[in-house]
Design a protein around this motif. Structure first.
Motif, mmCIF file in Angstrom:
data_model
loop_
_atom_site.group_PDB
_atom_site.id
_atom_site.type_symbol
_atom_site.label_atom_id
_atom_site.label_comp_id
_atom_site.label_asym_id
_atom_site.label_seq_id
_atom_site.Cartn_x
_atom_site.Cartn_y
_atom_site.Cartn_z
ATOM 1 N N HIS A 1 9.769 4.150 -4.023
ATOM 2 C CA HIS A 1 8.959 4.083 -5.244
ATOM 3 C C HIS A 1 9.411 5.073 -6.316
ATOM 4 O O HIS A 1 9.036 4.926 -7.477
ATOM 5 N N HIS B 1 8.325 7.995 -6.600
ATOM 6 C CA HIS B 1 7.022 8.455 -7.079
ATOM 7 C C HIS B 1 6.280 9.101 -5.917
ATOM 8 O O HIS B 1 6.295 8.579 -4.795
ATOM 9 N N TYR C 1 0.844 -1.206 0.000
ATOM 10 C CA TYR C 1 0.000 0.000 0.000
ATOM 11 C C TYR C 1 0.874 1.249 0.000
ATOM 12 O O TYR C 1 1.818 1.365 0.777
ATOM 13 N N PRO D 1 2.572 9.984 -4.692
ATOM 14 C CA PRO D 1 1.164 9.725 -5.019
ATOM 15 C C PRO D 1 0.403 11.024 -5.299
ATOM 16 O O PRO D 1 0.593 12.026 -4.611
ATOM 17 N N GLN D 2 -0.422 10.998 -6.309
ATOM 18 C CA GLN D 2 -1.189 12.179 -6.688
ATOM 19 C C GLN D 2 -2.073 12.663 -5.547
ATOM 20 O O GLN D 2 -2.347 13.857 -5.430
ATOM 21 N N THR D 3 -2.501 11.747 -4.699
ATOM 22 C CA THR D 3 -3.374 12.105 -3.584
ATOM 23 C C THR D 3 -2.682 12.998 -2.558
ATOM 24 O O THR D 3 -3.344 13.610 -1.723
ATOM 25 N N ASP E 1 -2.065 5.400 -3.124
ATOM 26 C CA ASP E 1 -2.678 5.632 -4.428
ATOM 27 C C ASP E 1 -4.202 5.669 -4.315
ATOM 28 O O ASP E 1 -4.888 6.282 -5.130
ATOM 29 N N ALA E 2 -4.736 4.996 -3.302
ATOM 30 C CA ALA E 2 -6.163 5.072 -2.974
ATOM 31 C C ALA E 2 -6.270 5.359 -1.482
ATOM 32 O O ALA E 2 -5.460 4.860 -0.684
#
Length: 352
Positions: free
Chosen positions: A314, A316, A23, A318-320, A26-27
């Protein structure tokens, strides 16, 4: 000068499923309440059922998160335990005071008193892991974890061959949030997770969690990142100047940063501090938030460090969690800055 410490494993229990393998935000789990309790993992995976019955939530969360960190680091023993906790084992503290009032000081059950102390989680960790070494808990409001982190830097500078279990833990009480509400700390209008950060309403979303790390001065192939420096101030008149001076003392410019993590929590009374920094000192950097998804509590900055290590792994963001549209080709060095209710400012410099 204190040497950096390396983080080899991490574990996190929060209001998001951060304890689940794979996890990474991402959500998001959504909530429309205040306060918000942490999600409960399957504690029996690491804690025997008989012991579990006798533990309060701080102890359960701390032991589970620490086991996750040790599992990731690939170790079975540690040399020291250093924790931070703003309010300690809050439910047992409340229970003891309620019993004291109801019984007028007589015929009291000693268990809630024994388990109400702030260092109870650290003691439970030491007993469970058989650690007879250095054991310290810091209780400095919203700078509790940062104090534990600073002590870890100092301790490992003096004991460079040892391994430290470092963490922060805070739990929600049943009564205390009612007092926070009376004091005007809690958000009512728009009380939800993820918290809208463009909403100009007062108040914060109270939450809880436990985040633990395995730290040493030795780098290995399992190293997730390293903490270069940490600094705290109770009062700061000029946050941009405070952060700029911190970076200068540590030989880093804002151009050398790849992103900044900010403690925006949706409280319109104090989030302006972050907006000012985002428009000035950090205008050219990717800006990342975390409290709008994890809630607010005294040691939530430990979750920010957990997130930074995940971003390194990652490569990266997360867009959130993004606050702006600025991107970075590499994610090697990130600064964490947070404050709570205009006080307890802190900065942590972390590198891949």
């Amino acid at each position: 000068m204190i040497k950096p410490i390396y983080i080899h494993g991490s574990g996190c229990i929060s209001i998001q499923p951060t304890f689940e393998a794979g996890y990474f935000f991402d959500a998001l789990t959504s909530y429309a309440q205040n306060p918000v309790p942490a999600l409960d993992p399957d504690y029996k995976a690491f804690i025997p059922a008989l012991q579990l019955r006798r533990m309060n939530k701080s102890m359960r969360m701390a032991l589970f998160a620490s086991r996750l960190a040790m599992q990731e680091a690939g170790i079975t023993s540690i040399d020291a335990v250093i924790t931070g906790s703003g309010l300690g084992c809050l439910r047992d503290s409340e229970r003891f005071v309620e019993h004291l009032r109801a019984e007028e000081g007589s015929s009291l059950n000693p268990t809630p008193f024994i388990q109400s102390t702030h260092n109870m989680a650290a003691a439970a960790l030491a007993l469970s892991l058989g650690c007879k070494g250095y054991n310290m808990t810091y209780v400095n409001n919203a700078n509790s974890f940062e104090s534990a982190l600073l002590d870890s830097l100092i301790y490992l500078a003096e004991h460079p061959t040892e391994t430290v279990l470092l963490g922060g833990v805070d739990e929600l009480g049943e009564r205390t949030p009612q007092f926070w509400d009376i004091a005007g700390y809690l958000k009512h209008e728009g009380a939800e997770i993820p918290t809208p950060l463009d909403d100009r309403t007062p108040g914060e979303i109270a939450a809880e969690g436990a985040i633990f790390f395995i730290a040493s001065q030795q780098q290995s192939y399992q190293t997730l990142g390293k903490v270069l420096a940490v600094e705290t101030r109770l009062e700061v008149d000029n946050p941009p100047a405070f952060i700029a001076e911190f970076l200068q003392r540590n030989g880093v410019s804002t151009d050398a940063l790849d992103a900044v993590m900010l403690g925006c929590n949706g409280d319109a009374r104090y989030d302006g501090i972050y907006r000012t920094l985002g428009d000035t000192l950090f205008a050219d950097l990717p800006q990342v938030a975390f409290k709008h998804t994890l809630g607010e509590y005294d040691t939530v900055v430990a979750a920010a460090l957990f997130l930074v290590l995940g971003i390194f792994q990652h490569q990266h963001i997360p867009q959130t969690l993004l606050l702006n549209e600025v991107s970075s080709r590499t994610l090697q060095r990130i600064l964490i800055y947070t404050q709570r209710r205009g006080q307890n400012h802190s900065v942590i410099l972390v590198e891949k």
